[in-house]
Design a protein around this motif. Sequence first.
Motif, PDB file in Angstrom:
ATOM      1  N   LYS A  27       0.823  -1.202   0.000  1.00 59.06           N
ATOM      2  CA  LYS A  27       0.000   0.000   0.000  1.00 59.06           C
ATOM      3  C   LYS A  27       0.868   1.268   0.000  1.00 59.06           C
ATOM      4  O   LYS A  27       0.535   2.260  -0.644  1.00 59.06           O
ATOM      5  CB  LYS A  27      -0.928   0.005   1.222  1.00 59.06           C
ATOM      6  N   GLU A  28       1.992   1.181   0.718  1.00 57.65           N
ATOM      7  CA  GLU A  28       2.916   2.326   0.764  1.00 57.65           C
ATOM      8  C   GLU A  28       3.838   2.356  -0.458  1.00 57.65           C
ATOM      9  O   GLU A  28       4.717   3.206  -0.553  1.00 57.65           O
ATOM     10  CB  GLU A  28       3.767   2.281   2.043  1.00 57.65           C
ATOM     11  N   LYS A  29       3.668   1.403  -1.355  1.00 59.55           N
ATOM     12  CA  LYS A  29       4.474   1.314  -2.587  1.00 59.55           C
ATOM     13  C   LYS A  29       5.978   1.250  -2.295  1.00 59.55           C
ATOM     14  O   LYS A  29       6.795   1.902  -2.970  1.00 59.55           O
ATOM     15  CB  LYS A  29       4.170   2.505  -3.502  1.00 59.55           C
ATOM     16  N   MET A  30       6.320   0.464  -1.279  1.00 59.91           N
ATOM     17  CA  MET A  30       7.713   0.384  -0.864  1.00 59.91           C
ATOM     18  C   MET A  30       8.482  -0.632  -1.701  1.00 59.91           C
ATOM     19  O   MET A  30       8.844  -1.726  -1.238  1.00 59.91           O
ATOM     20  CB  MET A  30       7.792   0.082   0.626  1.00 59.91           C
ATOM     21  N   THR A  72      10.429   0.538  -8.425  1.00 55.41           N
ATOM     22  CA  THR A  72       9.876   1.867  -8.166  1.00 55.41           C
ATOM     23  C   THR A  72       9.748   2.029  -6.654  1.00 55.41           C
ATOM     24  O   THR A  72       9.097   1.235  -5.989  1.00 55.41           O
ATOM     25  CB  THR A  72       8.503   2.044  -8.843  1.00 55.41           C
ATOM     26  N   MET A  73      10.407   3.049  -6.174  1.00 55.12           N
ATOM     27  CA  MET A  73      10.505   3.240  -4.735  1.00 55.12           C
ATOM     28  C   MET A  73       9.288   4.002  -4.191  1.00 55.12           C
ATOM     29  O   MET A  73       8.510   4.569  -4.959  1.00 55.12           O
ATOM     30  CB  MET A  73      11.790   4.018  -4.422  1.00 55.12           C
ATOM     31  N   ALA A  74       9.179   4.057  -2.854  1.00 58.41           N
ATOM     32  CA  ALA A  74       8.028   4.710  -2.218  1.00 58.41           C
ATOM     33  C   ALA A  74       7.885   6.169  -2.645  1.00 58.41           C
ATOM     34  O   ALA A  74       6.771   6.681  -2.744  1.00 58.41           O
ATOM     35  CB  ALA A  74       8.150   4.619  -0.700  1.00 58.41           C
ATOM     36  N   ASN A  75       8.981   6.840  -2.932  1.00 54.50           N
ATOM     37  CA  ASN A  75       8.880   8.256  -3.324  1.00 54.50           C
ATOM     38  C   ASN A  75       8.681   8.430  -4.825  1.00 54.50           C
ATOM     39  O   ASN A  75       8.719   9.536  -5.338  1.00 54.50           O
ATOM     40  CB  ASN A  75      10.102   9.051  -2.841  1.00 54.50           C
ATOM     41  N   GLY A  76       8.497   7.308  -5.543  1.00 52.20           N
ATOM     42  CA  GLY A  76       8.211   7.388  -6.973  1.00 52.20           C
ATOM     43  C   GLY A  76       9.437   7.285  -7.858  1.00 52.20           C
ATOM     44  O   GLY A  76       9.326   7.062  -9.063  1.00 52.20           O
TER      45      GLY A  76
END
Length: 496
Positions: free
Chosen positions: A225-228, A332-336
Motif C-alpha cells: 500500500k505504501e508502494k515500498m 519503483t521506490m516509495a517516493n516514486g
Amino acid sequence: MADLYQLREAPEEPLDCIYILQSTDSDPIDKLQFTAKERRPLKAKAEALGPRGEAGELISGECPLALAHRVTFVGVGDERELSHSKLREALGRVMRQATKNREYQIGLGVPVRVNGLTDAESRAFALLEASISDYTFDHFKSKKNEFEKIDGLHIMPLAGESEEVLEQRLQRVRLMRTAKQLARDLGNRPSNDLTPDALAAAVKTMTEEVKGLRVTVLGVKELQKEKMGGILGVSKGSIEEPRLIVIEHRPKKPKKSVVLVGKGVTFDSGGISIKPAAGMGWMKYDMCGAATVVGVMRAIAEMDLPIKIIGLIPAVENMPSGSATRPGDILTMANGKTVEVDNTDAEGRLILADALHFAARFNPDVVLDFATLTGACVVALGHEAAGIMGNDTALVESLRTLGEQTGERVWPLPLYDEYLGYLKSEWADIKNAGNRAGGVVTAGAFLKQFVPEKVSWAHLDIAGVAYHEKEHNGLPKGASGFGVVLVSSFLENLLS
Ligand code: BES
Ligand code: MN
Ligand code: ZN
C-alpha cells in the motif's frame, strides 16, 4: 551481568577483592575517597607491593582494610596517553582476573581519566565499560558460564564525588548498559533465529518492558500500500516476509522531533549477486543498525526524554532464489523514483531509501540513519570509527565531537553533488551501485535522494564498528552495540 553498587562503607561481608586502576603519573589512593584511617594502611600496602602503574601490570596482595580480602593494582600506563581503548582493555583485565579467581563481589576504583575528556565524561565511559565488560552471548550454549560470573560490582567513589552524583552516574550507566546489551544480543542472534518477523517480536517484547513506547509493524500488504518497492524488492528472494517496524516515543509536549532509521537486513547473502563463501556468515550482523535503533529507543524511553523520537526499521532477508530480484531489474521506490538494481548486494540502500521517505510523515527536525552499509567504509576507516555523511555540517560536527567523548567515534566524509553522477542509469532515474570508486560516499549520495526535504540528516556507515571478527580494543568478538551511547547522548544534548 554484575549488579552495580557504590562502595561507601565496609560491606557486611568483605568483598573478594578491590581492584584499583593506576597510571604511572600519580598515587591512585589519593584520588579515591578514603578516610585518613583507611588511607595509611592501604598506602603502606601499596608501598610494599610496589606497583608502578605500567600498562598490563596486575599486582595483588592481602587487603589491609576490612573492606575486602584482597587488593589488586591494575596498571594503565601514562595517563596523558590514556585512550578509550586502553582504559577498556584495563577494565577487561579486571573482569577476566576476577572471573579466573572466582571472585563474585569485587570493588573497583578508577582514579584515572581518559586523555582529553572531562572528569564527568571519562567517568561515564569508564563506569559503563566496567559494567558491560563481562558481557557474553551464551544463549545457544548448552553449558552456560553463569557460575563464574561476577555478581556484584562495587564502584569506589572518587575523592570529592558525592553519593548523590555517583548514584546519578550509576543510574544512567545501568540504563545505558541494558540498552547496549540489548543491541549486542540482537546483533549476535543468528539469522535463522532473528528473522525480520522475530526482530519485530523482539521489539514488541522490549516495548512491553519499558513505559513510553508504542510499536506498529507493517507487513507485506501495508508495504504494498505504501508502494515500498525497495523493501519489497530486496525481500522477494527470501521466504521470510519483510517488515517495517515503527517504534514511537511521543511525549506530551515534545521539544523536537527526531527519526532514527536502522538497516535491518537479518542476513545478507548478496542475493543473486551472491557474496563469496568465505566470511559470509558475518552477514548475520547486517541488522546492527536496527539493533542500535532498538537500543536507543529503549534508553530514551527510560530517560523519558521530552522529544518526539521515532525509530524506523526496515527488516528483510537478502537471499537468492527463483523469485529474487535480478541485476538489471528496475524498482519503483516509495517516493516514486525508479532504481535500476545493478547489484543485488547493494540492498541496504534500497530498504533505507523507503524508510527515509516514510520518515517525512513524522515532520522530523533531524533524521539519523545507521547501517552496516559498505565494505568500502571498512577499507577507509578500519574498525576505529564509523563513517558519517550528511546535509548539515553542524549536525555532523556535533556527532563527531560526541563520538570523541563517548568513544563511539564517527569520522566525516564528503557528499559532493558529483558523486550522484557515479550512479547514472541508462534505464532508470538512478542505479543502486557505482563501480569501486567512492564506495562509501556513493552509498551516501544514493540515500540523500530519499531524505525528506528541509530536514537535517546524517548517515552513519557502521560496517567497520558494529561487530568485530575477533576481540578488538577490549570489545568482545561479535556485536559491539555501537551507537547506543553516542545517539542517546546526542538526543539528551538536543534539549540544552
Ligand atoms: N552488508 C554489506 C556491507 C558490509 C560489508 C557490511 C562488510 C559489513 C562488512 C552491504 O550490503 C554490501 O554488500 N555492500 C556492497 C555494496 C556494493 C555491491 C556496491 C559492498 O560494500 O561491497
Ligand atoms: Mn549487501
Ligand atoms: Zn548488507
